[in-house]
Design a protein around this motif. Structure first.
Motif, PDB file in Angstrom:
ATOM      1  N   LEU A  55       0.836  -1.212   0.000  1.00 42.94           N
ATOM      2  CA  LEU A  55       0.000   0.000   0.000  1.00 42.94           C
ATOM      3  C   LEU A  55       0.866   1.255   0.000  1.00 42.94           C
ATOM      4  CD1 LEU A  55      -3.218   0.701   1.978  1.00 42.94           C
ATOM      5  CD2 LEU A  55      -1.327   2.285   2.201  1.00 42.94           C
ATOM      6  N   GLN A  56       1.847   1.300   0.868  1.00 49.22           N
ATOM      7  CA  GLN A  56       2.662   2.510   0.982  1.00 49.22           C
ATOM      8  C   GLN A  56       3.532   2.727  -0.252  1.00 49.22           C
ATOM      9  OE1 GLN A  56       4.622   1.928   4.791  1.00 49.22           O
ATOM     10  NE2 GLN A  56       2.912   2.881   5.906  1.00 49.22           N
ATOM     11  N   ASN A  57       4.034   1.644  -0.842  1.00 46.00           N
ATOM     12  CA  ASN A  57       4.834   1.789  -2.057  1.00 46.00           C
ATOM     13  C   ASN A  57       3.972   2.239  -3.231  1.00 46.00           C
ATOM     14  OD1 ASN A  57       7.375   1.131  -1.048  1.00 46.00           O
ATOM     15  ND2 ASN A  57       7.014  -1.071  -1.240  1.00 46.00           N
ATOM     16  N   LEU A  58       2.781   1.666  -3.342  1.00 44.37           N
ATOM     17  CA  LEU A  58       1.864   2.075  -4.411  1.00 44.37           C
ATOM     18  C   LEU A  58       1.476   3.534  -4.234  1.00 44.37           C
ATOM     19  CD1 LEU A  58       0.070   1.429  -6.851  1.00 44.37           C
ATOM     20  CD2 LEU A  58      -1.695   0.674  -5.237  1.00 44.37           C
ATOM     21  N   GLN A  59       1.203   3.936  -3.001  1.00 41.46           N
ATOM     22  CA  GLN A  59       0.842   5.323  -2.726  1.00 41.46           C
ATOM     23  C   GLN A  59       1.953   6.276  -3.165  1.00 41.46           C
ATOM     24  OE1 GLN A  59      -0.080   6.081   1.381  1.00 41.46           O
ATOM     25  NE2 GLN A  59      -0.442   8.269   1.077  1.00 41.46           N
ATOM     26  N   LYS A  60       3.177   5.934  -2.866  1.00 38.41           N
ATOM     27  CA  LYS A  60       4.317   6.783  -3.235  1.00 38.41           C
ATOM     28  C   LYS A  60       4.454   6.884  -4.748  1.00 38.41           C
ATOM     29  CE  LYS A  60       9.353   7.151  -2.685  1.00 38.41           C
ATOM     30  NZ  LYS A  60      10.563   6.524  -2.071  1.00 38.41           N
ATOM     31  N   HIS A  61       4.346   5.749  -5.441  1.00 38.18           N
ATOM     32  CA  HIS A  61       4.503   5.760  -6.900  1.00 38.18           C
ATOM     33  C   HIS A  61       3.348   6.493  -7.582  1.00 38.18           C
ATOM     34  CE1 HIS A  61       7.598   2.675  -6.229  1.00 38.18           C
ATOM     35  NE2 HIS A  61       7.989   2.919  -7.460  1.00 38.18           N
ATOM     36  N   TYR A  62       2.139   6.314  -7.074  1.00 36.84           N
ATOM     37  CA  TYR A  62       0.995   6.995  -7.692  1.00 36.84           C
ATOM     38  C   TYR A  62       1.073   8.503  -7.460  1.00 36.84           C
ATOM     39  CZ  TYR A  62      -3.839   7.943  -9.105  1.00 36.84           C
ATOM     40  OH  TYR A  62      -4.954   8.431  -9.736  1.00 36.84           O
ATOM     41  N   ALA A  63       1.523   8.912  -6.285  1.00 35.27           N
ATOM     42  CA  ALA A  63       1.679  10.343  -5.992  1.00 35.27           C
ATOM     43  C   ALA A  63       2.691  10.976  -6.950  1.00 35.27           C
ATOM     44  CB  ALA A  63       2.115  10.542  -4.545  1.00 35.27           C
ATOM     45  N   ASN A  64       3.790  10.289  -7.197  1.00 31.23           N
ATOM     46  CA  ASN A  64       4.797  10.814  -8.117  1.00 31.23           C
ATOM     47  C   ASN A  64       4.261  10.866  -9.548  1.00 31.23           C
ATOM     48  OD1 ASN A  64       7.003  11.378  -6.381  1.00 31.23           O
ATOM     49  ND2 ASN A  64       7.436   9.190  -6.209  1.00 31.23           N
ATOM     50  N   TYR A  65       3.471   9.856  -9.931  1.00 35.24           N
ATOM     51  CA  TYR A  65       2.867   9.862 -11.265  1.00 35.24           C
ATOM     52  C   TYR A  65       1.942  11.066 -11.433  1.00 35.24           C
ATOM     53  CZ  TYR A  65      -0.561   8.797 -14.877  1.00 35.24           C
ATOM     54  OH  TYR A  65      -1.404   8.884 -15.950  1.00 35.24           O
ATOM     55  N   ILE A  66       1.136  11.358 -10.415  1.00 35.13           N
ATOM     56  CA  ILE A  66       0.214  12.499 -10.480  1.00 35.13           C
ATOM     57  C   ILE A  66       0.982  13.797 -10.680  1.00 35.13           C
ATOM     58  CG2 ILE A  66      -1.362  13.905  -9.088  1.00 35.13           C
ATOM     59  CD1 ILE A  66      -2.365  11.237  -7.853  1.00 35.13           C
ATOM     60  N   LYS A  67       2.048  13.981  -9.939  1.00 40.35           N
ATOM     61  CA  LYS A  67       2.825  15.215 -10.056  1.00 40.35           C
ATOM     62  C   LYS A  67       3.454  15.335 -11.447  1.00 40.35           C
ATOM     63  CE  LYS A  67       4.498  17.353  -6.668  1.00 40.35           C
ATOM     64  NZ  LYS A  67       5.256  17.957  -5.555  1.00 40.35           N
ATOM     65  N   GLN A  68       3.947  14.236 -11.963  1.00 37.60           N
ATOM     66  CA  GLN A  68       4.542  14.269 -13.297  1.00 37.60           C
ATOM     67  C   GLN A  68       3.493  14.570 -14.359  1.00 37.60           C
ATOM     68  OE1 GLN A  68       6.469  10.467 -13.687  1.00 37.60           O
ATOM     69  NE2 GLN A  68       7.924  10.879 -12.024  1.00 37.60           N
ATOM     70  N   LEU A  69       2.320  13.944 -14.236  1.00 36.58           N
ATOM     71  CA  LEU A  69       1.258  14.172 -15.212  1.00 36.58           C
ATOM     72  C   LEU A  69       0.791  15.625 -15.181  1.00 36.58           C
ATOM     73  CD1 LEU A  69      -0.739  13.111 -17.318  1.00 36.58           C
ATOM     74  CD2 LEU A  69      -2.252  12.445 -15.435  1.00 36.58           C
ATOM     75  N   ALA A  70       0.670  16.190 -13.993  1.00 37.86           N
ATOM     76  CA  ALA A  70       0.188  17.571 -13.854  1.00 37.86           C
ATOM     77  C   ALA A  70       1.113  18.571 -14.541  1.00 37.86           C
ATOM     78  CB  ALA A  70       0.039  17.926 -12.383  1.00 37.86           C
ATOM     79  N   ASN A  71       2.372  18.228 -14.654  1.00 35.59           N
ATOM     80  CA  ASN A  71       3.359  19.137 -15.246  1.00 35.59           C
ATOM     81  C   ASN A  71       3.713  18.775 -16.687  1.00 35.59           C
ATOM     82  OD1 ASN A  71       3.717  20.770 -12.909  1.00 35.59           O
ATOM     83  ND2 ASN A  71       4.949  19.137 -11.990  1.00 35.59           N
ATOM     84  N   LYS A  72       3.042  17.782 -17.244  1.00 35.75           N
ATOM     85  CA  LYS A  72       3.379  17.323 -18.591  1.00 35.75           C
ATOM     86  C   LYS A  72       3.006  18.375 -19.631  1.00 35.75           C
ATOM     87  CE  LYS A  72       2.934  13.303 -21.627  1.00 35.75           C
ATOM     88  NZ  LYS A  72       2.411  11.914 -21.758  1.00 35.75           N
ATOM     89  N   ASP A  73       3.886  18.560 -20.597  1.00 31.12           N
ATOM     90  CA  ASP A  73       3.670  19.531 -21.670  1.00 31.12           C
ATOM     91  C   ASP A  73       3.025  18.820 -22.863  1.00 31.12           C
ATOM     92  OD1 ASP A  73       3.682  21.590 -23.466  1.00 31.12           O
ATOM     93  OD2 ASP A  73       5.870  21.781 -23.584  1.00 31.12           O
ATOM     94  N   PHE A  74       1.825  19.279 -23.241  1.00 25.73           N
ATOM     95  CA  PHE A  74       1.106  18.668 -24.360  1.00 25.73           C
ATOM     96  C   PHE A  74       1.184  19.516 -25.620  1.00 25.73           C
ATOM     97  CE2 PHE A  74      -0.667  16.602 -20.691  1.00 25.73           C
ATOM     98  CZ  PHE A  74      -0.857  15.292 -21.110  1.00 25.73           C
ATOM     99  N   THR A  75       2.088  20.488 -25.638  1.00 30.19           N
ATOM    100  CA  THR A  75       2.254  21.316 -26.831  1.00 30.19           C
ATOM    101  C   THR A  75       2.820  20.464 -27.963  1.00 30.19           C
ATOM    102  OG1 THR A  75       2.736  23.229 -25.435  1.00 30.19           O
ATOM    103  CG2 THR A  75       3.324  23.381 -27.781  1.00 30.19           C
ATOM    104  N   PRO A  76       2.167  20.438 -29.134  1.00 31.92           N
ATOM    105  CA  PRO A  76       2.665  19.616 -30.249  1.00 31.92           C
ATOM    106  C   PRO A  76       4.068  20.051 -30.671  1.00 31.92           C
ATOM    107  CG  PRO A  76       0.434  20.400 -30.680  1.00 31.92           C
ATOM    108  CD  PRO A  76       0.928  21.148 -29.482  1.00 31.92           C
ATOM    109  N   THR A  77       4.925  19.071 -30.928  1.00 25.91           N
ATOM    110  CA  THR A  77       6.280  19.398 -31.389  1.00 25.91           C
ATOM    111  C   THR A  77       6.255  19.698 -32.887  1.00 25.91           C
ATOM    112  OG1 THR A  77       6.705  17.047 -31.748  1.00 25.91           O
ATOM    113  CG2 THR A  77       7.386  17.968 -29.634  1.00 25.91           C
ATOM    114  N   LYS A  78       7.058  20.677 -33.301  1.00 28.46           N
ATOM    115  CA  LYS A  78       7.125  21.057 -34.708  1.00 28.46           C
ATOM    116  C   LYS A  78       8.012  20.079 -35.467  1.00 28.46           C
ATOM    117  CE  LYS A  78       6.426  26.003 -33.927  1.00 28.46           C
ATOM    118  NZ  LYS A  78       7.000  27.376 -34.134  1.00 28.46           N
ATOM    119  N   LYS A  79       7.534  19.685 -36.641  1.00 23.96           N
ATOM    120  CA  LYS A  79       8.306  18.763 -37.468  1.00 23.96           C
ATOM    121  C   LYS A  79       9.299  19.520 -38.324  1.00 23.96           C
ATOM    122  CE  LYS A  79       4.689  15.237 -37.694  1.00 23.96           C
ATOM    123  NZ  LYS A  79       3.844  14.406 -38.600  1.00 23.96           N
TER     124      LYS A  79
END
Length: 588
Positions: free
Chosen positions: A564-588
């Motif tokens: 439980l505690q390990n899953l909680q830690k990994h999911y918390a880190n995933y949430i923070k990473q997702l919240a900061n993810k850049d979805f701006t399309p890259t130029k070709k």
């Protein structure tokens, strides 16, 4: 697809304005549109009750066009935790908003005195209603039906009870009597804006001839309708409803009893979905645009005079309210559960939070952490009488003890103690003591809701304790569900609308996405919601899961604390990473 039409209402000035926005720019509708609008108009650094904070209602591109596309998203900054959130409700509201001609409504400001607003397709009315002060939900509904200028059958009526007026953090918004914007205090936002109610309806139309491929739409509609009405995909929701889960979860030792002191009890027979259906079910009804009919309404019959004189009232029930005001309080008689539910409805409180809070108080009295001078009433598991008075106290606190409780269980344990036995997972727990994955998912979930990810099903169907597999399940489910709630569909419709069908449905209304593009859009919407939640104060790394959850035993055995505690830690880190993810399309 035509542009999205958004109505803005200023309660201070009674002025309105209308804006038209591209549907792609605003992430479809529903959850995506609500997040986009809050990003534009919300005040992330101001409290939830600030007059300029927006109260947002949004429907989606499939509203009214396909079966079970019948929900509305209400978004706001929550008075419970001061974070951005959303709540979902059905009833007639989604079609009422559509026929009023709007895709979203943004309400800002505060009425000078207690008021009701009526939103039609041709006119918006403001009614001053000080005479409704502290009126209960049922009487308020009767009065609003009389003062409304919109025709019955084409309107939706939202209202709050005393709890909302008193800005109780667990106050809900009643929608068309039997549905609710329930969790995280939307009713308190109505109260903060001096809004006793909202009436919505109209006669606007939407021509199917606007679609470029009407044949594709007709064929797909029939396919989805057949799936819903002729297969087992959603059958249980019509038959016994969600209350069907009570016996199953009790047998699996996953149903919370007596404040989660145990997870099974033979007394389940008295509050099972089967017993409710056989003894108390009066009728079933449905949200507009839905052929399922999952709303189960029980009849509450009470004698008030010796000469066989009876009162009859209709009270809706579901799995969650039966858990919260039944098993969680040790109540083993269905009629007693309905009586408590009726009182919850009158006061205008969220049923889940109220039941879990009262269970916490009851165990606190057992452990002598609290005393009757504080609680003003003696609460005991299995004895319903005094819970009726306690519900009134939650809605209109008579002293400091109940004032603290009315702000929610997270606030209560900080000020009153009892953290070890508090059943709080971000907010008061829902009724699934299924294991580690569910406990982590609700504690960290965006709405702290059992439906954010549905991790209880992962607990029940998976024996493995693989963190990466669990995280993959969390991500996949959140991305899919946020697309469904952006369309805006009922979450009971999941089996009828796999991602492939959702992509086809959107294509039929000229919003073209491949399955992979739609999945990525779900991730983008999820990221935007998480970003707003974190900006308004949420830190997933600081979430605590109380000790009571570590002592739970299910059919799989005792909770694995390390997993439980390990899953909680990994999911918390995933949430923070997702919240900061850049979805701006890259130029070709």
């Amino acid at each position: 697809m035509t542009k999205i039409k958004v109505l803005f209402i200023n309660l201070n000035t009674q002025k309105i304005k209308i804006e038209y926005i591209s549907p792609r720019e605003t992430l479809l509708g529903g959850s995506g549109l609500a997040a986009w609008l809050y990003e534009q108009y919300g005040l992330v650094n101001q409290p939830a009750d600030h007059p300029k904070q927006p109260l947002i209602f949004s429907i989606g591109p499939l509203t009214g066009l396909y079966p079970m596309m019948s929900k509305v998203v209400m978004a706001f900054k929550s008075p419970y935790n001061q974070q951005y959130t959303e709540s979902h409700a059905g009833g007639r509201l989604s079609l009422a908003i559509k026929f009023s001609g709007y895709h979203a409504i943004v309400i800002q400001g505060k009425c000078p005195q207690l008021s009701v607003i009526e939103i039609g397709d041709k006119k918006i009315n403001f009614f001053s209603t000080p005479f409704l002060k502290q009126e209960d939900v049922f009487n308020t509904g009767k009065i609003l039906r009389k003062i409304s200028t919109l025709p019955s059958g084409k309107r939706s009526i939202l209202r709050i009870g005393p709890a909302g007026e008193n800005q109780i953090a667990i106050a809900c918004v009643n929608v068309d009597t039997y549905r609710h914007f329930g969790r995280l205090g939307g009713g308190a936002i109505f109260g903060a804006k001096n809004l006793k109610g909202i009436i919505i309806g109209g006669n606007s139309s939407y021509s199917l001839q606007n679609f470029s491929n009407l044949k594709e739409y007709n064929n797909l509609y029939q396919q989805i309708y057949n799936t819903i009405t002729t297969t087992k995909a959603v059958h249980k929701y019509h038959d016994l409803g969600t209350a069907q889960n009570l016996i199953t979860l009790n047998e699996l030792k996953c149903l919370p009893w007596n404040n989660l002191q145990k997870t099974s009890d033979p007394g389940i027979k008295g509050i099972s979905g089967e017993l409710f259906a056989q003894k108390l079910l009066l009728r079933k009804t449905a949200c507009s645009g839905c052929p399922v009919g999952c709303i189960h309404i029980g009849i509450l019959r009470e004698q008030f005079a010796k000469e066989h004189e009876y009162l009859y009232r209709q009270v809706s029930y579901d799995y969650e309210p039966i858990f919260a005001l039944g098993s969680m309080l040790g109540i083993k008689k269905a009629r007693q559960v309905l009586k408590l539910l009726e009182q919850i409805e009158k006061v205008g409180l969220d049923a889940i939070s109220s039941g879990v809070l009262l269970a916490y108080v009851t165990e606190g009295l057992e452990k002598k952490l609290f005393h009757s001078k504080q609680t003003l009433v003696n609460l005991k598991f299995g004895q319903p009488k005094n819970y009726l008075k306690a519900i009134d106290y939650l809605g209109t606190p008579p002293n400091n003890f109940w004032q603290i409780l009315s702000k929610g269980l997270k606030n209560a344990i900080q000020n009153l103690g009892g953290e070890d036995f508090a059943c709080v997972l971000g907010q008061e727990m829902a009724g699934y003591a299924t294991g580690e994955n569910y406990f982590v998912a609700q504690a960290l979930g965006f709405r702290h809701s059992h439906l954010d990810i549905g991790a209880y099903s992962y607990d029940l169907n998976s024996e493995c304790k693989d963190i990466q597999k669990a995280l993959k399940f969390f991500q996949k489910e959140e991305n899919y569900r946020v697309i469904l709630t952006s369309c805006v569909g009922c979450l009971f419709a999941r089996k009828a609308y796999p991602l492939e069908i959702l992509a086809k449905a959107l294509s039929s209304v000229d919003l073209n996405f491949s399955e992979s593009e739609l999945f990525q859009l779900g991730e983008q919407i999820a990221a935007k919601r998480w970003n707003l939640k974190i900006k308004t104060g949420f830190d997933p790394l600081t979430v605590r899961i109380p000790k009571r959850f570590l002592s739970v035993k299910t059919f799989k055995g005792k909770i694995d604390k390390d997993y439980l505690q390990n899953l909680q830690k990994h999911y918390a880190n995933y949430i923070k990473q997702l919240a900061n993810k850049d979805f701006t399309p890259t130029k070709k």
